[in-house]
Design a protein around this motif. Structure first.
Motif, PDB file in Angstrom:
ATOM      1  N   GLY A  61       0.204   4.361   0.105  1.00 41.15           N
ATOM      2  CA  GLY A  61      -0.184   5.385   1.081  1.00 41.15           C
ATOM      3  C   GLY A  61       0.410   5.082   2.445  1.00 41.15           C
ATOM      4  O   GLY A  61       0.987   5.961   3.106  1.00 41.15           O
ATOM      5  N   LEU A  62       0.276   3.830   2.849  1.00 36.91           N
ATOM      6  CA  LEU A  62       0.792   3.415   4.159  1.00 36.91           C
ATOM      7  C   LEU A  62       2.313   3.587   4.217  1.00 36.91           C
ATOM      8  O   LEU A  62       2.875   4.106   5.187  1.00 36.91           O
ATOM      9  N   LEU A  63       2.961   3.176   3.122  1.00 37.06           N
ATOM     10  CA  LEU A  63       4.422   3.275   3.054  1.00 37.06           C
ATOM     11  C   LEU A  63       4.865   4.738   3.118  1.00 37.06           C
ATOM     12  O   LEU A  63       5.837   5.084   3.816  1.00 37.06           O
ATOM     13  N   THR A  97      -2.714   0.063  -3.761  1.00 41.57           N
ATOM     14  CA  THR A  97      -1.879  -1.136  -3.778  1.00 41.57           C
ATOM     15  C   THR A  97      -1.190  -1.311  -5.124  1.00 41.57           C
ATOM     16  O   THR A  97      -1.826  -1.247  -6.179  1.00 41.57           O
ATOM     17  N   PRO A 149      -6.847   2.559  -0.064  1.00 39.74           N
ATOM     18  CA  PRO A 149      -5.611   1.826  -0.328  1.00 39.74           C
ATOM     19  C   PRO A 149      -5.110   2.095  -1.756  1.00 39.74           C
ATOM     20  O   PRO A 149      -5.907   2.286  -2.670  1.00 39.74           O
ATOM     21  N   GLU A 157       9.511  -3.516  -1.098  1.00 38.76           N
ATOM     22  CA  GLU A 157       9.334  -2.504  -0.060  1.00 38.76           C
ATOM     23  C   GLU A 157      10.600  -1.687   0.193  1.00 38.76           C
ATOM     24  O   GLU A 157      10.548  -0.453   0.265  1.00 38.76           O
ATOM     25  N   LYS A 185       3.295   7.258   4.493  1.00 40.64           N
ATOM     26  CA  LYS A 185       3.103   7.787   5.854  1.00 40.64           C
ATOM     27  C   LYS A 185       4.231   7.331   6.769  1.00 40.64           C
ATOM     28  O   LYS A 185       4.772   8.106   7.562  1.00 40.64           O
ATOM     29  N   GLU A 186       4.581   6.051   6.650  1.00 40.80           N
ATOM     30  CA  GLU A 186       5.673   5.522   7.491  1.00 40.80           C
ATOM     31  C   GLU A 186       6.985   6.247   7.211  1.00 40.80           C
ATOM     32  O   GLU A 186       7.743   6.583   8.127  1.00 40.80           O
ATOM     33  N   ASP A 193       0.864  -1.184   0.000  1.00 35.27           N
ATOM     34  CA  ASP A 193       0.000   0.000   0.000  1.00 35.27           C
ATOM     35  C   ASP A 193       0.898   1.231   0.000  1.00 35.27           C
ATOM     36  O   ASP A 193       1.578   1.529   0.992  1.00 35.27           O
TER      37      ASP A 193
END
Lengths: 457, 218
Positions: free
Chosen positions: A311-313, A340, A338, A345, A315-316, A309
């Motif tokens: 977006g999640l990556l 994806t 999401p 990674e 933000k992290e 994802d």
């Protein structure tokens, strides 16, 4: 052990000569067969002709022994190729002998007209009988087997000579055809052999143009050469860049080492060693990034993909950046739903970090780096925007052309980060664009295709 | 020797400045090409070490600018590129020598001495004036074959005076040679050094020319 390879010339020459040999052998057999039948027809024709002439010149009012039994000299003796004139006898239809050549076979009996074969005294004869009912004459003309065989051999020789002459001529022509037909291939071979591996040039076509099959091959090779040239140029530029980027911190390390060795004062030595450590750390970071770039470039089609994802990556990465660095902050806007994609990674993290670090390096302290992720029709778009001095037109064009690291040597960095971003993006089927930002600064946009990346399950 | 160092890398610039200073030279360090271009207008340097990759203005531009203004300052180009074409371009633009990073300090020092020697029209690193002899390479001086015990500053003053025997050298020139931009000398520090030097080589060997400076008697 290396298997010795035969040349294409030899193969084609052998094939051509083999086919020629088979063709000529077939021709020979047919000609041989035809020679026999032609000789037979020839013999029969001669017998018929002789019989007709004999009937025309025969007179019935002379005795058999009279030399004037024929109105003309013997009509068929001495013709080229005939060893003897045919044997004959002329009788009346009542079987009264008018004339008979001395070698005419006795006792052949059957008076019916036409051709027949008879064996008399172990000699085989071909006999033609012709009847002239109006004049009451019967003519028989005969030729023995030896004469027939002579005629057959003669016919065979007549057929064979052209064939014997044709064999070497056709063989030479076949070899010449092979040699000439493969001339474009030799041209390609010569051109290929003369190529400088460090400077591959596209093929020039052969003087008379290449055949279609070779033209396709040459087109394929020219495409390959262009790719190799491009790769070679990029590797050369990369090596030059690495050399350039490592020399300065290396020179700094050496100069501080010289200071540490020469200075009599402990505090100066310690300071020099501290700066030496700093330069070594810089080289270490540089080498790590260069190895990452080299790895991505080398294994572009073989990265380890799994669903991620974005977006999640993002933000992290923003959180991690803010936690680990001081100075300019990074902010991320709302991420809707999401996003994806299939990707690796670690590589994507390096992409995010390099973009954010690049932006933070040039941004004033009060202007945070702005990170956003948006949905577009067929892509997820990552945008990292700064309020730095921006890139000039030439640099934007260089990035658009993929011509970087930029080898800048100022506060904006060398462009190695951008090179990593570009390579990671390309490895994921994404595209990097740098745009001048309204109000000053630069925005880096990375377009990730929403469709599964090629090569993924 | 007063050296203008133009190098934007902090660690390298610091190392070169400190190392050259330890060898008795005065080093003024600039990190920006624009600043370097105008620095030679204000101050007199014996030699410049010029990096080619600089922010705001490239070293090649700076060099071309100096030469276009007929500044003949001996220039040692320092670059991270071992590129032949760039070496040729730098020399043709007006560089006197070219060294590729990383280079040992001893090599840089030798090249600087060569530049200084060439600029002074000397064949070697030795200078003589009467009974005085000086050797740049190992920073030694002799009076009538007796070695002199000189401090780095005293050696620098004697070296400068011996470069121009019989001609006056201004106190400002000697101050800039000794201190560069980085330290403000005491108002009479040059006088103090001249006094100490006279006590070692003889009072009459250095004349004071009022309003002009100091001169080494020939």
């Amino acid at each position: 052990m290396t298997r010795r390879r035969t040349s294409l010339h030899a193969r084609l020459a052998a094939l051509s000569l083999g086919l020629l040999a088979v063709g000529l052998a077939a021709w020979w057999l047919v000609a041989y067969e035809r020679a026999g039948s032609v000789a037979e027809r020839d013999v029969d024709g001669r017998l018929q002709t002789t019989a007709i002439i004999l009937l025309q010149v025969s007179r019935t009012d002379v005795s058999p022994s009279s030399p004037g039994a024929f109105g003309a000299p013997h009509p068929v003796a001495g013709i080229h190729g005939w060893r003897h004139p045919p044997s004959f006898e002329v009788t009346t239809t009542g079987d009264a002998l008018i004339h008979r050549s001395p070698d005419f076979p006795q006792g052949i009996g059957d008076p019916s007209p036409g051709f027949r074969d008879r064996t008399v005294d172990a000699m085989r004869w071909r006999i033609y009988t012709r009847v002239d009912d109006a004049r009451g004459l019967v003519v028989r003309v005969a030729m023995n087997e030896r004469d027939r065989q002579d005629r057959t051999r003669l016919a065979e020789v007549d057929f064979a000579w052209p064939l014997l002459l044709a064999i070497p001529i056709l063989a030479v022509l076949a070899l010449l055809s092979v040699w000439r037909g493969l001339a474009p291939l030799r041209h390609v071979e010569r051109t290929l052999a003369s190529q400088d591996p460090g400077n591959l040039r596209p093929f020039e076509p052969a003087p008379r143009g290449l055949p279609r099959e070779l033209a396709r091959l040459v087109d394929t090779m020219n495409g390959l050469f262009a790719e190799v040239q491009d790769l070679h140029a990029r590797r050369k530029a990369f090596a030059s860049f690495v050399s350039h980027e490592l020399r300065t911190p290396l020179a700094g390390s050496r100069s501080q080492l010289d200071v540490a060795k020469r200075s009599p004062e402990r505090h100066q030595q310690n300071r020099a060693l501290g700066l030496l450590g700093e330069a070594l750390g810089r080289m270490e970071r540089l080498v790590t990034r260069l190895l990452l770039l080299a790895r991505v470039d080398a294994s572009r089609r073989e990265i380890e993909r799994r669903p991620l994802d974005l977006g999640l990556l993002a933000k992290e990465c923003v959180t991690q950046f803010n936690d680990e660095t001081e100075g300019v902050r990074a902010e991320i806007g709302n991420v809707c739903g999401p996003m994806t994609i299939e990707g690796e990674e670690d590589l994507l993290r390096s992409l995010f970090f390099n973009l954010i670090e690049n932006a933070a390096r040039v941004s004033p302290d009060e202007c945070p780096v702005e990170v956003s992720l948006e949905h577009e029709a067929d892509a997820f778009v990552l945008a990292v925007a700064d309020r730095g001095p921006g890139m000039d037109k030439a640099e934007l064009q260089a990035v658009a052309a993929g011509d970087f690291p930029l080898r800048r040597n100022d506060a904006r960095g060398t462009g190695l980060g951008l090179a990593i971003v570009r390579s990671v993006a390309e490895a994921h089927g994404a595209r990097l664009n740098l745009l001048a930002r309204e109000g000053g600064g630069t925005v880096a946009r990375v377009h990730f295709d929403r469709a599964p990346v090629e090569g993924t399950a | 020797m007063r050296i203008l160092l133009v190098e934007d890398d902090r660690v390298l610039g610091d190392g070169l400045r400190t190392g050259l200073t330890l060898e008795g030279h005065t080093v003024d360090w600039l990190e920006d090409g624009e600043d370097a271009a105008i620095a030679v207008d204000r101050e007199r340097f014996d030699v410049a070490i010029l990096d080619l990759a600089l922010p705001s203005r490239s070293g090649m531009d700076v060099l071309a600018d100096w030469r276009s203004r007929e500044n003949s300052l001996p220039v040692l180009v320092l670059t991270a590129t071992g590129d032949n074409a760039q070496c040729i371009a730098a020399l043709d633009t007006g560089a006197d020598d070219y060294v590729v990073k990383p280079a040992e300090l001893d090599q840089i020092l030798a090249r600087l001495r060569a530049l200084q020697r060439r600029a002074a029209g000397k064949a070697d690193n030795r200078m003589s004036c009467g009974a005085l002899h000086l050797e740049r390479e190992n920073r030694m001086a002799w009076l009538a074959d007796e070695p002199l015990d000189l401090s780095a500053y005293e050696f620098a003053i004697l070296e400068t005076l011996m470069e121009h025997p019989g001609r006056p050298v201004s106190p400002e020139r000697l101050e800039s040679l000794l201190y560069g931009w980085n330290a403000m000398p005491e108002s009479n520090s040059v006088q103090v050094l001249i006094h100490k030097l006279r006590s070692k080589i003889g009072t009459k060997r250095i004349e004071t020319l009022r309003g002009l400076g100091y001169r080494l008697s020939t």
